[in-house]
Design an enzyme around this catalytic site. Structure first.
Site, PDB file in Angstrom:
ATOM      1  N   GLY A  11     -24.062  22.945   5.736  1.00  0.00           N
ATOM      2  CA  GLY A  11     -25.361  22.031   5.012  1.00  0.00           C
ATOM      3  C   GLY A  11     -26.174  22.633   3.852  1.00  0.00           C
ATOM      4  N   ASP A  32     -19.278  23.479  11.889  1.00  0.00           N
ATOM      5  CA  ASP A  32     -19.638  22.449  11.313  1.00  0.00           C
ATOM      6  C   ASP A  32     -18.813  21.432  11.234  1.00  0.00           C
ATOM      7  OD1 ASP A  32     -21.997  22.523   8.352  1.00  0.00           O
ATOM      8  OD2 ASP A  32     -20.546  20.939   8.871  1.00  0.00           O
ATOM      9  N   ASN A  36     -21.071  15.627   6.509  1.00  0.00           N
ATOM     10  CA  ASN A  36     -22.046  15.575   5.337  1.00  0.00           C
ATOM     11  C   ASN A  36     -22.099  17.093   4.661  1.00  0.00           C
ATOM     12  OD1 ASN A  36     -23.759  14.503   3.486  1.00  0.00           O
ATOM     13  ND2 ASN A  36     -25.420  14.677   4.792  1.00  0.00           N
ATOM     14  N   LYS A  98     -30.157  13.355   9.597  1.00  0.00           N
ATOM     15  CA  LYS A  98     -31.445  13.559   8.969  1.00  0.00           C
ATOM     16  C   LYS A  98     -31.799  12.360   8.081  1.00  0.00           C
ATOM     17  CE  LYS A  98     -29.865  15.835   4.960  1.00  0.00           C
ATOM     18  NZ  LYS A  98     -30.174  17.166   3.926  1.00  0.00           N
ATOM     19  N   SER A 138     -38.975  19.587  12.318  1.00  0.00           N
ATOM     20  CA  SER A 138     -39.200  18.828  11.091  1.00  0.00           C
ATOM     21  C   SER A 138     -40.766  18.214  11.071  1.00  0.00           C
ATOM     22  CB  SER A 138     -38.408  17.481  10.823  1.00  0.00           C
ATOM     23  OG  SER A 138     -39.141  16.554   9.831  1.00  0.00           O
ATOM     24  N   TYR A 162     -35.317   9.073  14.051  1.00  0.00           N
ATOM     25  CA  TYR A 162     -35.244  10.554  13.465  1.00  0.00           C
ATOM     26  C   TYR A 162     -36.297  11.341  14.124  1.00  0.00           C
ATOM     27  CZ  TYR A 162     -35.143  14.484  10.541  1.00  0.00           C
ATOM     28  OH  TYR A 162     -35.234  15.855  10.103  1.00  0.00           O
ATOM     29  N   LYS A 166     -36.079  14.660  16.986  1.00  0.00           N
ATOM     30  CA  LYS A 166     -36.525  16.034  16.855  1.00  0.00           C
ATOM     31  C   LYS A 166     -37.686  16.161  17.967  1.00  0.00           C
ATOM     32  CE  LYS A 166     -33.943  17.455  13.407  1.00  0.00           C
ATOM     33  NZ  LYS A 166     -33.096  18.317  13.451  1.00  0.00           N
ATOM     34  N   ASN A 213     -34.203  10.980  -1.017  1.00  0.00           N
ATOM     35  CA  ASN A 213     -35.133  12.091  -0.994  1.00  0.00           C
ATOM     36  C   ASN A 213     -35.559  12.099  -2.528  1.00  0.00           C
ATOM     37  OD1 ASN A 213     -33.840  13.401   1.484  1.00  0.00           O
ATOM     38  ND2 ASN A 213     -35.838  12.811   1.882  1.00  0.00           N
ATOM     39  N   ARG A 307     -43.117   2.528  -0.454  1.00  0.00           N
ATOM     40  CA  ARG A 307     -42.086   2.533   0.557  1.00  0.00           C
ATOM     41  C   ARG A 307     -42.516   2.412   1.722  1.00  0.00           C
ATOM     42  NH1 ARG A 307     -37.906   7.555   0.314  1.00  0.00           N
ATOM     43  NH2 ARG A 307     -39.670   8.613   1.045  1.00  0.00           N
ATOM     44  N   ASP A 310     -44.155   5.784   4.490  1.00  0.00           N
ATOM     45  CA  ASP A 310     -44.522   6.800   3.672  1.00  0.00           C
ATOM     46  C   ASP A 310     -46.083   6.960   4.157  1.00  0.00           C
ATOM     47  OD1 ASP A 310     -42.238   7.886   2.585  1.00  0.00           O
ATOM     48  OD2 ASP A 310     -42.712   6.795   0.593  1.00  0.00           O
TER      49      ASP A 310
HETATM   50  N1  UFG Z   1     -40.222   9.129  -3.290  1.00  0.00           N
HETATM   51  C1  UFG Z   1     -39.909   8.376  -4.666  1.00  0.00           C
HETATM   52  N2  UFG Z   1     -38.913   7.850  -4.996  1.00  0.00           N
HETATM   53  C2  UFG Z   1     -37.552   8.174  -4.524  1.00  0.00           C
HETATM   54  C3  UFG Z   1     -37.604   9.042  -3.424  1.00  0.00           C
HETATM   55  C4  UFG Z   1     -38.699   9.599  -2.840  1.00  0.00           C
HETATM   56  O1  UFG Z   1     -40.955   8.202  -4.941  1.00  0.00           O
HETATM   57  O2  UFG Z   1     -36.695   7.883  -4.901  1.00  0.00           O
HETATM   58  C5  UFG Z   1     -41.252   9.514  -2.964  1.00  0.00           C
HETATM   59  C6  UFG Z   1     -41.746   9.008  -1.711  1.00  0.00           C
HETATM   60  O3  UFG Z   1     -42.179   7.979  -1.698  1.00  0.00           O
HETATM   61  C7  UFG Z   1     -42.603  10.359  -1.047  1.00  0.00           C
HETATM   62  C8  UFG Z   1     -42.235  11.639  -2.015  1.00  0.00           C
HETATM   63  O4  UFG Z   1     -41.382  10.948  -3.026  1.00  0.00           O
HETATM   64  O5  UFG Z   1     -43.887  10.183  -1.675  1.00  0.00           O
HETATM   65  C9  UFG Z   1     -41.264  12.402  -1.281  1.00  0.00           C
HETATM   66  O6  UFG Z   1     -40.098  11.643  -0.434  1.00  0.00           O
HETATM   67  P1  UFG Z   1     -38.956  12.241   0.411  1.00  0.00           P
HETATM   68  O7  UFG Z   1     -38.057  11.034   0.544  1.00  0.00           O
HETATM   69  O8  UFG Z   1     -38.284  13.369  -0.592  1.00  0.00           O
HETATM   70  O9  UFG Z   1     -39.613  13.160   1.477  1.00  0.00           O
HETATM   71  P2  UFG Z   1     -40.495  12.554   2.669  1.00  0.00           P
HETATM   72  O10 UFG Z   1     -41.707  13.198   2.633  1.00  0.00           O
HETATM   73  O11 UFG Z   1     -40.363  11.017   2.769  1.00  0.00           O
HETATM   74  O12 UFG Z   1     -39.579  12.895   3.830  1.00  0.00           O
HETATM   75  C10 UFG Z   1     -39.540  14.095   4.400  1.00  0.00           C
HETATM   76  C11 UFG Z   1     -38.094  14.760   4.726  1.00  0.00           C
HETATM   77  C12 UFG Z   1     -37.684  13.883   5.770  1.00  0.00           C
HETATM   78  C13 UFG Z   1     -38.715  13.777   7.058  1.00  0.00           C
HETATM   79  C14 UFG Z   1     -40.014  13.115   6.265  1.00  0.00           C
HETATM   80  C15 UFG Z   1     -41.243  12.947   7.306  1.00  0.00           C
HETATM   81  O13 UFG Z   1     -37.178  14.547   3.904  1.00  0.00           O
HETATM   82  O14 UFG Z   1     -36.550  14.493   6.392  1.00  0.00           O
HETATM   83  O15 UFG Z   1     -40.250  13.915   5.264  1.00  0.00           O
HETATM   84  O16 UFG Z   1     -41.736  14.341   7.526  1.00  0.00           O
HETATM   85  F1  UFG Z   1     -38.257  12.912   8.017  1.00  0.00           F
END
Ligand code: UFG
Length: 355
Positions: A11, A32, A36, A98, A138, A162, A166, A213, A307, A310
């Site tokens: 991964g 593995d 994914n 994840k 995490s 999720y 963890k 992400n 979203r 968040d």
């Molecule tokens: N975002 C956007 N547009 C997108 C995707 C994300 O604006 O298309 C923003 C989100 O709203 C957030 C930031 O980008 O503000 C980061 O978002 P991610 O999804 O990349 O990451 P997160 O912080 O939400 O998620 C991370 C890890 C998850 C974990 C989470 C909570 O990727 O595995 O933190 O700790 F669960």
């Protein structure tokens, strides 16, 4: 040199960690199920680590296709390692699911793989007297954090299945360590937002379907696979109105795993719980702008509604990892974007295959 089992080693974080561990001289068995991930990542890991045919890549990195939920496969891995005269001395456990949204839709699957799979692994480790484990935890455990930067002592309050899975494994590992003082060597590593790629551009993140992400989404817009990024919310109480996260270069994260493992193998048995982050908050717009600089053209984006789920700001307090491991991040946001772009531009369709 010690032999290690790396679950989920094909991964994103696993493959980068394998390069660091091979370069440090460890021999690896990668388990593995390729649900994914791609075996091509492991071919490239071997090449990047400079393993020559004469050194026998089969000995330095053995790939075993299979699931952590399959005890028979796990037992075979441990038994065969003993038979070759080089038992498994430690495990880095990356394997797991994840995706937050998917975990809400299908919690049973998340508990089965993330919790059930970890129990299956730990049972087999105990049966073979292997007591050294680095676990992929995490920052999701912190939910909506009460304070930032977030120390490891902050309350555990996950907000989705999720995160609960963890938290459950961390709880189990704490109970296990307490049940047999002086036996287990365990590190729970709480990752913040892993991004970027190996500087060679040969390995990187290759999410299945539409990326959830930010970073892989931005990369795919930049390379022309997607039209436009949606930024979730421009009205947060942050300096530029977009959410702030602690983005950590995946190679810094990989080096953090090696530091944790070295610490476990050399110090007295203990359970370490550590944040792996940079301690630096970066907004969504800052990521988008830095990526535009790295790829040479602006990344098209639109600000849309927030979203659900968040938090406005999550940033690690990484001081405990520095104190216990002597580890801290070394790479900047510009390094992250340069290396992420090196990967995405050279591999527009990722590895091009699963399995
Ligand atoms: N975002 C956007 N547009 C997108 C995707 C994300 O604006 O298309 C923003 C989100 O709203 C957030 C930031 O980008 O503000 C980061 O978002 P991610 O999804 O990349 O990451 P997160 O912080 O939400 O998620 C991370 C890890 C998850 C974990 C989470 C909570 O990727 O595995 O933190 O700790 F669960």
């Amino acid at each position: 040199m010690a032999k290690l089992l790396i679950t989920g080693g094909a991964g994103f974080i696993g493959s980068h960690t394998c390069v660091v561990l091979l370069e440090a001289g460890y021999d690896l068995v990668v388990l593995d199920d390729f649900s994914n991930s791609s075996s091509r990542a492991l071919d490239r890991v071997i090449a990047l680590a400079g393993i020559t045919p004469s050194e026998s890549s089969a000995k330095r990195l053995v790939t075993v296709p299979g699931s952590i939920n399959n005890s028979l496969v796990l037992e075979k891995v441990f038994r065969e390692a003993i038979e070759t005269g080089q038992p498994i001395e430690g495990v880095i456990h990356f394997a797991g699911l994840k995706a937050v949204g998917e975990s809400v839709a299908d919690p049973l699957r998340y508990w089965h793989v993330n919790v059930g799979g970890s129990i299956s692994l730990i049972n087999v480790m105990a049966a073979f007297s292997c007591h050294t484990l680095v676990f992929s935890s995490s920052a999701t455990l912190y939910g909506y954090p009460d304070q930032v930067p977030i120390p490891e002592t902050a309350p555990i309050q996950p907000i989705n299945p999720y995160g609960h899975s963890k938290a459950a494994v961390e709880r189990l590992l704490n109970d296990l360590a307490a049940s047999a003082p002086g036996q287990w060597r365990i590190a729970c590593l709480r990752y913040f937002n892993p991004v970027g790629a190996h500087a060679s551009g040969r390995i990187g993140e290759d999410p299945l379907g539409i990326p959830n992400n930010l970073f892989p989404f931005v990369s795919q817009v930049a390379v022309g696979r997607r039209e436009r990024l949606q930024i979730f919310g421009g009205d947060w109480s942050t300096p530029d109105g977009t959410c702030v996260r602690d983005y950590i270069h995946v190679m810094d994260l990989a080096e953090g795993h090696k530091a944790a493992l070295d610490c476990l193998l050399t110090e007295a048995p203990q359970l370490l719980t550590l944040n792996l982050g940079s301690g630096r908050g970066i907004s969504v717009l800052e990521v988008v702008n830095a990526f535009g600089q790295a790829c040479g053209q602006p990344v098209p984006h639109t600000i849309v509604d927030r979203r659900p789920g968040d938090a406005a700001i999550t940033v690690a307090d990484p001081s405990e990892a520095l104190r216990r491991l002597g580890w801290s991040t070394r790479r900047s946001l510009d390094d992250i974007c340069r290396d992420g772009w090196a990967w995405q531009s050279a591999n527009p369709a990722g590895y091009g295959q699963r399995g």
